[in-house]
Design an enzyme around this catalytic site. Structure first.
Site, PDB file in Angstrom:
ATOM      1  NE  ARG A   1      49.897  -7.077  67.107  1.00 34.30           N
ATOM      2  CZ  ARG A   1      49.312  -7.959  67.761  1.00 34.30           C
ATOM      3  NH1 ARG A   1      50.314  -8.568  68.928  1.00 34.30           N
ATOM      4  NH2 ARG A   1      48.866  -9.429  67.869  1.00 34.30           N
TER       5      ARG A   1
ATOM      6  NE  ARG B   1      45.908  -2.447  64.142  1.00 33.93           N
ATOM      7  CZ  ARG B   1      46.043  -2.978  63.943  1.00 33.93           C
ATOM      8  NH1 ARG B   1      45.770  -3.133  62.630  1.00 33.93           N
ATOM      9  NH2 ARG B   1      45.597  -4.034  64.189  1.00 33.93           N
TER      10      ARG B   1
ATOM     11  CG  HIS C   1      50.883  -2.299  63.703  1.00 34.68           C
ATOM     12  ND1 HIS C   1      50.807  -2.265  64.926  1.00 34.68           N
ATOM     13  CD2 HIS C   1      50.446  -3.161  62.898  1.00 34.68           C
ATOM     14  CE1 HIS C   1      49.421  -2.801  65.135  1.00 34.68           C
ATOM     15  NE2 HIS C   1      49.734  -3.973  63.784  1.00 34.68           N
TER      16      HIS C   1
ATOM     17  CG  ASP D   1      31.449   1.256  52.010  1.00 36.48           C
ATOM     18  OD1 ASP D   1      31.060   0.122  51.431  1.00 36.48           O
ATOM     19  OD2 ASP D   1      31.805   0.556  53.647  1.00 36.48           O
ATOM     20  CG  HIS D   2      34.589  -0.123  51.406  1.00 37.42           C
ATOM     21  ND1 HIS D   2      35.258  -1.908  50.434  1.00 37.42           N
ATOM     22  CD2 HIS D   2      34.594  -0.438  52.084  1.00 37.42           C
ATOM     23  CE1 HIS D   2      34.824  -2.550  50.805  1.00 37.42           C
ATOM     24  NE2 HIS D   2      33.864  -2.143  52.234  1.00 37.42           N
TER      25      HIS D   2
ATOM     26  CB  SER E   1      33.981  -0.783  56.198  1.00 38.38           C
ATOM     27  OG  SER E   1      33.819  -2.289  55.156  1.00 38.38           O
TER      28      SER E   1
END
Length: 511
Positions: free
Chosen positions: A264, A261, A123, A444-445, A62
């Site tokens: 973290r 990302r 990540h 959207d998907h 989304s």
């Protein structure tokens, strides 16, 4: 004067596929959608993979979907941006990477590469580490050390040995690099202010403190014997024959942190970069004059250089509508409200002039299969009032049900969710048509189109199936090769507004 609104109606998680088994979209009784599909120009759009800025074959979601829809262009996500830079040779010309390598060559010091050692793609991606090793070899950097953060979460819990072996092959191939420390992501990638975990990772890298091993694979074997798997491996130090660490991070070194990302990556980065750091005592050997590189922008608090700077999304659909003095409404229930506002506006929180927002609370139930209609009827009721009041030139609406109930992996509730949305869709579209307006019905998907596996087990993830697009205007034809990034240009076309150059999508209406 009566407004003739153009409404973008997003049926979240509603895609099309021919196989009807486990397909709530196909099995639902949806007379309104079917009527519009049969009566008006329609096509399908790609909503996954490179068409929305993700790696090829990766399902959409989304956030990504609404970013692409609102931006009117393909918005490349960090993983894809870096992959494309590697593929096209830009990576090797990146000024920030080259500056870090020049820094260590000038000072006669070491380059440290750290990040998550897997191909999970959430990540980090291990291929980005290989690209850095290859670049270091090409640039003649001799002392390159790897501090591997072990995953076990975005990939299997005991996959570290395969990644370490693969890395060792690459080290041999490029003739540069040694593994200096290994640490489970539980320690090195904490985001919950558990600073005692971060401190263990830091002290392994800077002071060579922690369990010691001659061989990285021995470290993993030892942990597995004790029932400790990848994510939780204690920060450990690889040592030479004489027991001294392969490398520690010292004054004038450079670090490239190849996670993309931010969440973290922030704490461990702050530990190295912040002069006024107070979370724990970094001790007398805290490295000075470090050249610290973040792959992407992690946070304002991280005082490092950024290799791939954020791309600002200017001239999104909301901004363009506002510049032309049009009134716009964004409406959704809680679950998808950020998507029709923040993500639709390219990551902007504030409203544009002339923009109104209506938030309808999502129902307070444990899981949405217990109330498949969610708040669709309330959203519809609120919107019908606004349409009747003739206030808006443009409306952006999201129905959350097919996605949120689809995540349950339960077929019957998901069918009910689709049917509830279809009932609401009929009321909204008919109200818009009565005003002489136009509806663009899309998604959207995928999700509700595949809620069971072929074996009949729950399938809770998104899908890569194409999404519908219907434009309720006779006498036009729609392109068959569209993407989500073409929806905003189509909306502008229907409103008679010029398309800004930043929007590289194309109207779906065949000229």
């Amino acid at each position: 004067m009566s407004k003739r609104p153009v409404a973008l109606i997003i049926l979240d998680g509603f895609a099309l596929r021919e196989e009807t088994y486990g397909n709530a979209v196909a099995q639902a009784n949806k007379p309104n959608f079917d009527r519009y599909w049969n009566e008006y120009p329609h096509a399908t759009l790609k909503a996954c993979g490179e068409a929305v800025g993700l790696p090829e074959g990766q399902m959409g979601n989304s956030e990504v979907g609404h970013l692409n829809i609102g931006a009117g262009r393909i918005v490349y996500q960090s993983l894809t941006r870096v992959n494309i830079a590697i593929r096209e040779g830009e990576f090797d010309r990146n000024e920030t990477f080259l500056a870090a390598m020049n820094h260590v060559k000038q000072h006669g010091t070491s380059l440290h590469l750290f990040g998550l050692l897997s191909d999970g793609g959430v990540h980090s991606h291990i291929h980005h580490l290989y690209a850095l090793l290859r670049l270091a070899a090409k640039e003649g950097v001799k002392r390159v050390y790897i501090h591997g953060f072990l995953d076990g979460r975005d990939v299997g819990p005991q996959t570290a040995p395969q990644y370490i072996k693969e890395l060792q092959e690459k080290i041999k191939e490029y003739g540069v690099g040694e593994i200096a420390t290994l640490s489970g992501r539980y320690y090195s990638m904490d985001r919950d202010k558990r600073w005692e975990r971060v401190e263990k990772a830091y002290r392994a890298m800077v002071y060579g403190e922690g369990p010691t091993y001659r061989d990285p694979l021995e470290c993993i074997e030892d942990s597995y014997k004790n029932g400790i798997y990848d994510e939780f491996v204690l920060p450990s130090v690889i040592v030479r024959e004489d027991g001294s660490p392969v490398a520690t991070i010292q004054d004038n070194d450079a670090i490239i942190f190849y996670n993309f990302r931010p969440d973290r990556a922030i704490q461990i980065s702050n530990t190295f970069t912040n002069e006024d750091f107070r979370e724990f005592d970094r001790g007398p050997k805290h490295p000075k004059n470090l050249f610290f590189v973040c792959l992407t922008h992690f946070s304002e608090t991280v005082k490092g250089y950024v290799a791939f700077k954020p791309t600002n999304l200017d001239n999104t659909i909301g901004e363009v509508l506002s510049q032309h003095g049009l009134r716009q409404l964004r409406i959704a229930e809680t679950e998808k409200y950020p998507h029709v506002t923040f993500f639709m506006s390219g990551g902007r929180e504030e409203k544009f002039p002339g923009e109104d927002r209506i938030l309808i609370n999502s129902p307070k139930v444990a899981t949405y299969d217990l109330k498949p209609e969610m708040s669709a009827y309330e959203v519809t009721e609120a919107l019908l009032k606004e349409i009747a009041a003739d206030k808006y030139d443009a409306i952006i609406l999201n129905y959350a049900n097919p996605d949120m109930v689809g995540h349950s992996g339960m077929l019957e509730p998901t069918i009910k969710a689709v049917e509830a949305v279809d009932e609401c869709l009929g009321k909204v579209v008919d109200a818009i048509l009565e005003k002489g307006g136009i509806a663009i019905i899309t998604a959207d998907h995928g999700n509700a189109d595949e809620v069971l596996t072929p074996e009949g087990k729950p399938q809770t993830a998104h899908t890569t199936n194409p999404v519908p697009v219907i434009v309720t205007k006779h006498g036009i034809e729609l392109r068959k090769d569209g993407i989500l990034g073409d929806l905003a240009p189509t909306m502008l076309d229907l409103l008679g507004l010029p398309q800004p150059k930043e929007m590289t999508g194309k109207t779906l209406i065949v000229k």
